[in-house]
Design an enzyme around this catalytic site. Sequence first.
Site, PDB file in Angstrom:
ATOM      1  N   GLY A  25      33.121  19.668  28.148  1.00  0.00           N
ATOM      2  CA  GLY A  25      32.141  18.732  28.668  1.00  0.00           C
ATOM      3  C   GLY A  25      32.695  18.057  29.912  1.00  0.00           C
ATOM      4  CB  CYS A  26      32.171  14.682  31.351  1.00  0.00           C
ATOM      5  SG  CYS A  26      32.836  13.623  32.653  1.00  0.00           S
ATOM      6  CG  PHE A  27      36.538  17.063  34.756  1.00  0.00           C
ATOM      7  CD1 PHE A  27      36.075  15.827  35.183  1.00  0.00           C
ATOM      8  CD2 PHE A  27      36.572  18.117  35.687  1.00  0.00           C
ATOM      9  CE1 PHE A  27      35.661  15.615  36.485  1.00  0.00           C
ATOM     10  CE2 PHE A  27      36.159  17.907  37.000  1.00  0.00           C
ATOM     11  CZ  PHE A  27      35.708  16.661  37.406  1.00  0.00           C
TER      12      PHE A  27
END
Length: 221
Positions: free
Chosen positions: A33-35
């Site tokens: 997902g969002c890093f």
Amino acid sequence: MEPTESAPDEPALLEDAPLDLPEATETATFGMGCFWGPDARFGALCGVDRTRVGYAGGTEPDPTYFALGDHTEVVRVAYDPELLSYEDLLETFWTNHDWHSSAPKRQYRSVVLAHDDDQYEIARRERAALAERTGRSPATAVERLSAFYSAEPSHQKYELRSRPTVGDGLEALYGDAFVDSTIVARLNGFAAGHGDRSQRETLLAGLDLPAPLLAELRRTL
């Protein structure tokens, strides 16, 4: 800037050494997902030397955040295999994101990007074992890493950067080493709420930082 003592079960964290990693260091890459979150989660782990967020898993050359093409947001983790195994990292991977649902965008998909044949086979084996154990089919892809593109500075160590008083202060002190600092990776993880009080206190007690910055770190973490 070097600590005078290390966290339990972890060697001294060297900050002023050359940026080349020790020969024994190994590297893993994951999309979760969002890093920003995975960067902090892995950074807090004893045995992780460095983290860096970036883009991988696609074919377009030179992706950027606003021109990602077919790439995915990923975190690259450099770790000491004497302290952490690849299986340990995979356990953190599986337990800290939604691996059984398809992401709304390829940018946020669940993916293990293997650096070698061993990682590839281990990841495939663990994915199959997870499916058998849970009765749910993982949406996680297991692929071979072809290239990693570092994300823009504003995305590196985001939890600290979102707290400008400490983020800007640390970046001013560390300069080019900010992104690849083990200590900064730990602090970024602690800022996100990972690690326990003992780990935080041990690290902060060993840092030679300006008193106002250290006080702000204690208040923030």
